[in-house]
Enzyme design. Structure first.
Site, PDB file in Angstrom:
ATOM      1  N   ASP A   1       0.791  -1.236   0.000  1.00  0.00           N
ATOM      2  CA  ASP A   1       0.000   0.000   0.000  1.00  0.00           C
ATOM      3  C   ASP A   1       0.821   1.284   0.000  1.00  0.00           C
ATOM      4  O   ASP A   1       0.251   2.366   0.184  1.00  0.00           O
ATOM      5  CB  ASP A   1      -0.936   0.011   1.208  1.00  0.00           C
ATOM      6  CG  ASP A   1      -1.948  -1.114   1.137  1.00  0.00           C
ATOM      7  OD1 ASP A   1      -2.646  -1.196   0.115  1.00  0.00           O
ATOM      8  OD2 ASP A   1      -2.018  -1.910   2.080  1.00  0.00           O
TER       9      ASP A   1
ATOM     10  N   ASP B   1      -5.788  -4.251  -7.027  1.00  0.00           N
ATOM     11  CA  ASP B   1      -5.612  -2.964  -6.335  1.00  0.00           C
ATOM     12  C   ASP B   1      -4.202  -2.396  -6.519  1.00  0.00           C
ATOM     13  O   ASP B   1      -4.008  -1.181  -6.478  1.00  0.00           O
ATOM     14  CB  ASP B   1      -5.835  -3.084  -4.823  1.00  0.00           C
ATOM     15  CG  ASP B   1      -6.974  -3.991  -4.437  1.00  0.00           C
ATOM     16  OD1 ASP B   1      -7.235  -4.969  -5.150  1.00  0.00           O
ATOM     17  OD2 ASP B   1      -7.596  -3.726  -3.398  1.00  0.00           O
TER      18      ASP B   1
HETATM   19  N1  GLY Z   1      -7.640  -2.287  -0.830  1.00  0.00           N
HETATM   20  C1  GLY Z   1      -8.162  -1.249  -1.539  1.00  0.00           C
HETATM   21  C2  GLY Z   1      -9.628  -1.249  -1.698  1.00  0.00           C
HETATM   22  O1  GLY Z   1     -10.352  -1.662  -0.797  1.00  0.00           O
HETATM   23  O2  GLY Z   1     -10.068  -0.823  -2.724  1.00  0.00           O
END
Ligand code: GLY
Length: 368
Positions: free
Chosen positions: A100, A158
Site C-alpha cells: 500500500d 488494487d
Molecule cells: N484495498 C483497496 C480497496 O479496498 O479498494
C-alpha cells in the site's frame, strides 16, 4: 463546458467547506470511512500493531485532499496540517510489509511535492518508492500484496494504483528500475487479471518460487468469477497511467476493453453497483468511489476525447446525485468498502472523496 465548470466549481466548494469543517474535529487523526455519516478515525500510531486493520492503507488520502485544498485556495492552514500529517506517516516509508505504499505516499508526499516543490517531500516519496520496489517478485513478475517476500505469492488488482508512486519516482530520477517494475507489474496484471470481456479478477494466488498461478479469488467482490467494481476502477486508472508512461499499444487496448466493460455494464447514471455481477442488482448498494476513481483515471488519458467525455458524464452524475448532505462528514455518499463483510456500505469513503476532488480539479483547471 462552461455550465459544467460552474457545477464542478460548486462541488469543489462543497468539498472545501467539508474539509475545513472536518479539520477542526480530526486534528491528527485520519478519516477512513463514515459510519452513519461520521468519519471513523485511524490513529497513525496504531498502524503497525494493526497491520490488517481495515483503514491501514488509507492515511495518505486525507493528506492529499489537504494539498489539493491548499493548491486551490492558497490558505496556509491546509498546508500546515498536511505537513503535520505527513510527518506522522513518514516512518512507514521504510516498511515493505504491504503493497500500500503507493496509496499512502503518492497522495501525501508526491502530490505535496508537486504543489510546494519541497525537497523533503520528494526525498521521502523516493524512499517509499524504493520500499515498494523491494516487494517485487521477479518469478511472478509482480509486486505482492503482503507477507514475507519469499513466502508471499498473493497479487491483487488494487496494486495497479500503487504504481503511480513508481511512475512519479521514474519521472523525478530517471531510475530505470522504477519504470521496469511498474511496466512488468502492469504486464503481468494484464495477463492474469483482465478477462476477454474486459472485466477483471480481484486476486491471484501464485507460487512465490515458480511464479505459477495457483488460483483466482476475491476478497471484496461477489465471487472469484465476478467483477468487483472498485477493482475495475483501480485497473482503469492504473492502465491509463501505464499507457501514458510506456506508450505501448497493448496497454491502450487493455484500457479500452476495461472502459468498454465499465460503460456497458454500468447503470445509466454511470455509477456502478458494488460488484458488476452482484446477483441482486438493482436492489443492492452502489460504490460511488469506483465512479470517482474511474473518472479521475479517464482524465489522465490526455488527448483521448471519448474517455474525457465519459469522465465528464460520470462527474456530472456524481455532482447531481451523489453529494453527501451538509450534516454528513464526507463529500460523496453511497460508497461501499466491503460488502461481503457487511461493513461500511452506503457510506462516504476517504479515497472516493480524494479521487472526486482530483477529478474535479483536473476537469476544471488542468486537462480540459
Ligand atoms: N484495498 C483497496 C480497496 O479496498 O479498494
Amino acid at each position: 463546458m462552461d455550465d459544467r465548470k460552474e457545477v464542478y466549481k460548486l462541488a469543489l466548494e462543497h468539498a472545501l467547506n467539508k474539509i475545513e469543517k472536518n479539520m477542526d474535529v480530526l486534528k491528527d487523526s485520519f478519516p477512513f470511512v463514515t459510519i452513519n455519516g461520521k468519519w471513523e478515525l485511524c490513529k497513525e500510531e496504531d498502524w503497525d500493531l494493526n497491520i490488517f486493520k481495515d483503514g491501514y492503507w488509507c492515511n495518505g488520502f486525507w493528506i492529499g485532499m489537504l494539498w489539493l485544498a491548499y493548491r486551490l485556495t492558497k490558505k496556509d492552514k491546509f498546508k500546515k496540517r498536511a505537513y503535520v500529517l505527513c510527518r506522522l506517516i513518514e516512518p512507514r516509508k521504510n516498511s515493505n510489509k504491504i503493497h500500500d505504499l503507493g496509496f499512502l505516499f503518492y497522495p501525501s508526499f508526491c502530490v505535496g511535492y508537486e504543489v510546494v516543490k519541497d525537497e523533503y517531500l520528494k526525498s521521502v516519496g523516493l524512499t517509499a518508492a524504493d520500499s515498494l520496489l523491494s516487494r517485487f517478485n521477479d518469478k511472478i513478475g509482480a509486486i505482492t500484496v503482503s507477507g514475507e517476500l519469499d513466502k508471499s505469492g498473493l497479487i491483487a488488482i488494487d496494486t495497479m494504483m500503487n504504481l503511480p508512486l513508481l511512475w512519479w519516482a521514474y519521472e523525478k530520477t530517471g531510475g530505470r528500475r522504477y519504470y521496469d517494475v511498474a511496466y512488468r507489474h502492469a504486464f503481468t496484471t494484464m495477463q492474469y487479471f483482465v478477462r476477454d470481456d474486459g472485466s477483471t479478477y480481484h486476486i491471484a494466488e501464485c507460487d512465490p518460487n515458480s511464479g505459477q498461478v495457483r488460483g483466482k479469488t476475491t476478497l471484496q467482490g461477489y465471487s472469484a468469477e465476478s467483477c468487483w467494481s472498485r477493482g475495475q476502477a483501480w485497473a482503469i486508472y492504473g492502465f491509463a497511467l501505464v499507457y501514458r508512461h510506456a506508450k505501448k499499444k497493448e496497454f491502450l487496448i487493455t484500457a479500452e476493453k476495461l472502459v468498454e466493460y465499465y460503460i456497458v455494464t454500468c447503470p445509466s447514471d454511470h455509477v456502478p453497483y458494488w460488484d458488476f455481477n452482484a446477483p441482486d442488482i438493482p436492489n443492492t448498494v452502489k460504490d460511488s468511489s469506483a465512479a470517482a476513481i474511474t473518472a479521475s483515471g479517464l482524465l489522465k488519458f490526455r488527448g483521448k476525447k471519448e474517455f474525457g467525455d465519459i469522465a465528464l458524464n460520470i462527474l456530472d452524475s456524481l455532482c447531481k446525485c451523489y453529494l453527501a448532505e451538509e450534516d454528513k462528514d464526507g463529500i460523496l455518499k453511497q460508497g461501499c468498502f466491503n460488502k461481503p463483510k457487511g461493513t461500511d456500505v452506503d457510506e462516504s469513503l476517504i479515497w472516493g472523496d480524494f479521487y472526486f476532488m482530483e477529478a474535479l480539479t483536473e476537469a476544471i483547471y488542468i486537462g480540459k
